[in-house]
Design an enzyme around this catalytic site. Structure first.
Site, PDB file in Angstrom:
ATOM      1  N   LYS A   1       0.839  -1.190   0.000  1.00 26.13           N
ATOM      2  CA  LYS A   1       0.000   0.000   0.000  1.00 26.13           C
ATOM      3  C   LYS A   1       0.881   1.250   0.000  1.00 26.13           C
ATOM      4  O   LYS A   1       1.962   1.258   0.597  1.00 26.13           O
ATOM      5  CB  LYS A   1      -0.897   0.022   1.244  1.00 26.13           C
ATOM      6  CG  LYS A   1      -1.973  -1.040   1.260  1.00 26.13           C
ATOM      7  CD  LYS A   1      -2.814  -0.940   2.523  1.00 26.13           C
ATOM      8  CE  LYS A   1      -3.854  -2.042   2.584  1.00 26.13           C
ATOM      9  NZ  LYS A   1      -4.898  -1.885   1.568  1.00 26.13           N
TER      10      LYS A   1
ATOM     11  N   ARG B   1     -10.651 -11.226  -0.338  1.00 23.65           N
ATOM     12  CA  ARG B   1     -11.508 -12.158  -1.086  1.00 23.65           C
ATOM     13  C   ARG B   1     -10.903 -13.558  -1.121  1.00 23.65           C
ATOM     14  O   ARG B   1     -11.628 -14.545  -1.259  1.00 23.65           O
ATOM     15  CB  ARG B   1     -11.741 -11.622  -2.499  1.00 23.65           C
ATOM     16  CG  ARG B   1     -10.522 -11.508  -3.389  1.00 23.65           C
ATOM     17  CD  ARG B   1     -10.717 -10.574  -4.567  1.00 23.65           C
ATOM     18  NE  ARG B   1     -10.817  -9.174  -4.129  1.00 23.65           N
ATOM     19  CZ  ARG B   1     -11.021  -8.146  -4.940  1.00 23.65           C
ATOM     20  NH1 ARG B   1     -11.171  -8.340  -6.230  1.00 23.65           N
ATOM     21  NH2 ARG B   1     -11.075  -6.917  -4.472  1.00 23.65           N
TER      22      ARG B   1
END
Length: 510
Positions: A284, A358
């Site tokens: 990130k 996910r």
């Protein structure tokens, strides 16, 4: 936690540090809300005029403190805005009461006791006021030192309100008593989730989170099973292992279940539990890492909801699945371009290691599907795209069943949580086609929140109604507190899941 009582005392006679009354915005100025009659009388019928002189308007969440008039036992009156006054014959809705009570409780931090003389038409209103007060009084002080370095104790204002007394609450009435007890349990479990979310990642990794679940299971009579990294590897949980393999803190899959002898329905709740998300190799950017301890908010919500179901004795089986991992970059971390074999047997090309939620959810959803529950709901801080779509106060609801999605949306609104139904457009599925695997963990950039939902849909057992709650927006609040919403972890999703369990127990699942 703040104590809650139902009191037969009036606003004039309650012995407390402050008495809370409601005011609203009327067509000609401030209107004093029902419940404040005794206080208004003490002010000679001029409470509204006094408040207007002090600048009050009755706007939602507005708080005005003033010295009590002669004839009141409490030394302080706190007037809290309820927003627009309802039409003649209508009452104040539950969420307005909940937010007002929360604002008042926050404003009274450090007080020993406050009497809440807000509009109280029935037990439902009592429940809303109680929930708001208990949630608004929340304070996370686990990491505050006991002194400021000079031997002086912390300011008492950093401590929550000691007791919230709901005035006119009819303590002997079964409905009022039940409403108060439910509010206490619900608030305690929302605050459990908040505590977990606010705990820094150096103290809450997958192993310690699993230990929290084991401790709660022992306390509340829940069944719990924890799969460690050895069991996950042996069982073929490629999503959980792939995400967690870059960290020194290995992943866990926790199954925690409330069962009831009279239950005829089973709900499976699945929570994303990334205890820290660096993004992995797809690191990130600066400025996006600081709050990533909150990426386990979905698992916290599921955990708290299962405990609440047990404490409330709901006649429904509720199984929680906590998919716990830490997503870190290292020499052993999954790389972009790697292919993982999931627990379902499907293969996934990992194009972005920061789309990790996910992956862990996929394994847990497949495992939950094996038990053939009547419905599955997953909760996750899954995509920034959902924040762009709905902002910071709404979570998105996606589903493989339109009727179930509508039902979950209705339940969320009923519980006081803001949500919005979102579609799962079939044409976006093609974007996840992979040249080397069954599918990729990324698709089209636009509509990324919907793409994530379509990915999860691939791992739901045939014929099982499923809903996906993307709580990325409301799970962690970085701004100033408002209503009963604190700064930091909010416990988003807990109230919706508990209400869903209650409705299922009542035979309203469909």
């Amino acid at each position: 936690m703040t104590a809650l009582t139902l009191s037969t005392s009036s606003a004039a006679t309650v012995r407390a540090d402050a008495v809370v009354v409601g005011v609203a915005k009327g067509p000609k100025g401030v209107v004093v809300a029902p419940g404040a009659e005794a206080v208004d009388k003490a002010f000679g019928g001029k409470l509204a005029a006094v408040l207007e002189t002090l600048g009050a308007s009755g706007a939602e969440g507005e708080v005005t403190k003033l010295p009590a008039a002669d004839g009141l036992k409490a030394p302080v009156v706190l007037a809290v805005g309820l927003g627009e006054a309802p039409a003649k014959g209508d009452g104040y809705d539950s969420e307005a009461l909940r937010r007002a009570a929360g604002s008042a409780a926050r404003a009274l931090s450090g007080s020993k006791k406050a009497g809440f003389a807000l509009p109280l038409e029935d037990a439902e209103a009592a429940a809303a006021i109680a929930e708001g007060a208990l949630l608004g009084a929340y304070s996370f002080t686990a990491y505050r030192s006991s002194s400021n370095g000079k031997g002086k104790k912390n300011d008492t204002k950093s401590q929550p309100l000691g007791e919230a007394a709901i005035l006119g609450g009819k303590p002997r009435d079964k409905e009022f008593k039940a409403a108060a007890e439910r509010a206490q349990t619900l608030a305690a479990e929302v605050n459990r989730a908040r505590d977990l979310i606010n705990t820094p990642s150096n103290d809450l990794d997958p192993k310690s989170f699993a230990a929290e679940a084991q401790a709660a299971a022992k306390e509340f009579g829940l069944k719990v099973e924890v799969l460690d990294e050895k069991a996950l590897k042996k069982g073929g949980y490629g999503g959980l292992m792939g995400v967690g393999q870059g960290s020194e803190a290995p992943p866990r899959l926790v199954r925690i279940a409330h069962t009831h002898a009279k239950a005829t329905k089973t709900l499976a709740l699945v929570g994303k539990g990334i205890t820290y998300d660096s993004g992995g190799i797809s690191l990130k950017p600066a400025g996006h890492n600081e709050t990533m301890k909150c990426d386990m908010s979905g698992a916290a919500a599921v955990f708290a909801a299962v405990v609440a179901a047990a404490r409330l004795g709901l006649e429904v089986n509720v199984t929680g699945w906590l998919a716990l991992a830490e997503n870190m970059p290292s020499g052993s971390a999954t790389r972009p371009g790697d292919v993982l074999t999931m627990y379902s047997g499907k293969t996934v090309e990992v194009l972005n290691t920061d789309a990790e939620g996910r992956l862990v959810l996929a394994d847990a959803l497949t495992r939950a599907s094996e038990e053939n529950p009547d419905a599955i709901v997953d909760v996750a801080t899954l995509t920034g795209a959902m924040v762009l779509a709905l902002g910071h106060r709404h979570f998105g609801i996606m589903s493989n069943d339109d009727a179930f999605r509508a039902s979950v949306h209705e339940i969320a609104e009923e519980a006081g949580e803001q949500a919005w139904p979102m579609p799962l457009p079939g044409h976006l599925r093609k974007g996840m086609d992979s040249p080397v695997a069954d599918l990729a963990n990324m698709g089209e950039r636009m509509g990324g929140g919907l793409v994530a939902g379509l990915f999860l849909k691939e791992f739901i057992g045939e014929g099982i109604p499923w809903a996906h709650l993307d709580i990325a927006g409301p799970a962690f609040h970085e701004g100033s507190p408002w209503g009963y919403t604190p700064k930091g972890g909010t416990g988003s999703g807990v109230r919706t899941l508990v209400r869903l369990a209650e409705r299922t127990a009542a035979g309203d699942l469909g």
